[in-house]
Design a protein around this motif. Structure first.
Motif, PDB file in Angstrom:
ATOM      1  N   ASN A 220       0.866  -1.177   0.000  1.00 14.78           N
ATOM      2  CA  ASN A 220       0.000   0.000   0.000  1.00 14.78           C
ATOM      3  C   ASN A 220       0.903   1.226   0.000  1.00 14.78           C
ATOM      4  O   ASN A 220       1.493   1.578   1.011  1.00 14.78           O
ATOM      5  CB  ASN A 220      -0.893  -0.036   1.240  1.00 14.78           C
ATOM      6  CG  ASN A 220      -1.847   1.132   1.301  1.00 14.78           C
ATOM      7  OD1 ASN A 220      -1.686   2.133   0.618  1.00 14.78           O
ATOM      8  ND2 ASN A 220      -2.853   1.013   2.152  1.00 14.78           N
ATOM      9  N   SER A 221       1.007   1.867  -1.154  1.00 14.54           N
ATOM     10  CA  SER A 221       2.051   2.870  -1.315  1.00 14.54           C
ATOM     11  C   SER A 221       1.468   4.264  -1.485  1.00 14.54           C
ATOM     12  O   SER A 221       0.690   4.523  -2.404  1.00 14.54           O
ATOM     13  CB  SER A 221       2.920   2.525  -2.530  1.00 14.54           C
ATOM     14  OG  SER A 221       4.041   3.358  -2.607  1.00 14.54           O
ATOM     15  N   THR A 222       1.839   5.162  -0.578  1.00 11.36           N
ATOM     16  CA  THR A 222       1.458   6.571  -0.635  1.00 11.36           C
ATOM     17  C   THR A 222       2.704   7.410  -0.378  1.00 11.36           C
ATOM     18  O   THR A 222       3.490   7.067   0.498  1.00 11.36           O
ATOM     19  CB  THR A 222       0.393   6.886   0.429  1.00 11.36           C
ATOM     20  OG1 THR A 222      -0.755   6.064   0.196  1.00 11.36           O
ATOM     21  CG2 THR A 222      -0.022   8.353   0.376  1.00 11.36           C
ATOM     22  N   PRO A 223       2.927   8.490  -1.125  1.00  5.81           N
ATOM     23  CA  PRO A 223       4.142   9.292  -0.906  1.00  5.81           C
ATOM     24  C   PRO A 223       4.242   9.818   0.514  1.00  5.81           C
ATOM     25  O   PRO A 223       3.259  10.269   1.093  1.00  5.81           O
ATOM     26  CB  PRO A 223       3.976  10.449  -1.902  1.00  5.81           C
ATOM     27  CG  PRO A 223       3.058   9.927  -2.948  1.00  5.81           C
ATOM     28  CD  PRO A 223       2.118   9.006  -2.234  1.00  5.81           C
ATOM     29  N   SER A 224       5.444   9.727   1.076  1.00  5.96           N
ATOM     30  CA  SER A 224       5.701  10.303   2.390  1.00  5.96           C
ATOM     31  C   SER A 224       5.907  11.809   2.246  1.00  5.96           C
ATOM     32  O   SER A 224       5.878  12.358   1.139  1.00  5.96           O
ATOM     33  CB  SER A 224       6.958   9.675   3.006  1.00  5.96           C
ATOM     34  OG  SER A 224       8.112  10.066   2.265  1.00  5.96           O
TER      35      SER A 224
END
Length: 368
Positions: A258-262
């Motif tokens: 589950n990838s969301t920009p930091s």
């Protein structure tokens, strides 16, 4: 002859200064957004463990913060007529919940079939939740879902086009995800639109791939949906209608990243790609509709081809690309890769929209 009136408007110096500063600040933000070099991704050390080992899997699990699911069944579904029918069949069989998230949902034959199936399930008492991206699906309009809403279904827009959303305008959901009863999920590159479903005039149906997921990985896809559901309507998705414990016969190890920009721009998916590329010893096969690799990816692919004699193959759209500017820009990356021994192929029959990475016939990555 009627009189002519003139009005003199005086603007304060303070207002003018603030206006100029605001314009300057906006210009700086635009320049930074356009010319930000982005993060460099460099693997600190070449993987010492084989990428088919338990130790490698353990390290990757920790790095991308994703649990290894060992009892998951995956079914690859190729092209719209196949995956749409499988998705519609799953929706029609729903007993408790249907959660759908899409970047692209368009009016048309297949869109209407989805709305009809969702409406029927909502009328039967099934919880139906739909999240659509505020830009990618802007053209469909709210009225298209009026019957679904009357039946009790929920349709919300992720990061819609409102004035208070302007600072985060480019924060979009590009997820194409369907979860039914918390037991069956579909993930891949296709939204809901006729160009994935059928030929139109001189435009052949798009080539794409979806994967049907069953087993212990499904709750993690449900959690992915829940993230953007919360951001769209303020509700935390929870309960047995959505999260079900189940297992299937083991086919292999599955990670749901589950990838969301930091805040600094890093993503878990991007770290996954870099490590897998660095681990390759035999083959790297990439299929992508928009091949715009950054310097870190190009350097890793060049190292793989030159130093480890890895077969690097990239498949991209040809003349039927839906973004010709992107196609033209992507060709600027070809030179270094071709000189290193990579092969790049342009898919000619239709627009290819699949997003797939295969490493050493061991690892496969598919997503939206």
């Amino acid at each position: 002859m009627p009189g002519i009136m003139f009005a003199e408007v005086t603007v304060s110096t303070s207002f003018i200064v603030i206006a100029y500063l605001s314009i300057l600040a906006m210009a700086v933000l635009i320049i930074v957004a356009l010319f930000d070099p982005g993060l460099r991704y460099r693997v600190s050390a070449s993987p010492s463990e084989s990428n088919d080992s338990d130790d490698f899997l353990h390290m990757l699990e920790a790095l991308v913060d994703a649990k290894v699911n060992q009892t998951t069944r995956l079914t690859v579904l190729t092209n719209g007529p196949t995956f749409y029918e499988a998705e519609l069949e799953a929706i029609r069989g729903a007993e408790r919940s249907v959660n759908l998230e899409a970047y692209i949902f368009q009016k048309g034959e297949i869109g209407q079939r989805f709305v009809t199936a969702l409406t029927e399930r909502s009328q039967a008492g099934v919880t139906v939740n739909v999240v659509l991206d505020g830009v990618g699906s802007a053209g469909v309009g709210k009225n298209f879902f009026s019957d679904l809403k009357k039946a009790g279904g929920n349709v919300v827009w992720y990061n819609g086009m409102k004035w208070n959303k302007l600072p985060h305008f480019n924060n979009r959901t590009h997820r194409e995800l369907l979860v039914v009863d918390g037991r069956t999920a579909f993930i891949g590159g296709a939204g809901v639109a006729d160009h994935w479903f059928k030929d139109k005039s001189k435009h052949p149906r798009w080539r794409d791939t979806m994967v049907k997921v069953e087993g212990d990985a499904v709750p993690h896809l449900q959690a992915t949906f829940a993230e953007n559901w919360l951001e769209s309507c303020g509700e935390v998705l929870f309960g047995p209608d959505h999260f079900v414990r189940q297992e299937c016969e083991r086919q292999g190890d599955v990670l749901i990243v589950n990838s969301t920009p930091s805040g600094g721009g890093a993503t878990r998916a991007r770290m996954l790609f870099q490590v897998l590329l660095a681990s390759a010893t035999k083959t790297i096969h990439i299929t992508t509709p928009y091949f715009l690799p950054d310097r870190s990816v190009i350097d890793e692919l060049v190292r793989a081809a030159r130093e480890r004699n890895v077969e690097v193959v990239v498949l991209v759209p040809g003349k039927r690309s839906d973004h010709m500017l992107t196609r033209s820009s992507s060709r600027h990356a070809y030179g270094k890769l071709l000189k290193a021994g990579a092969s790049i192929h342009e898919y000619e029959p239709s627009m290819i929209h699949a997003k797939i990475l295969l490493i050493d016939s061991i690892w496969g990555v598919v997503g939206s």
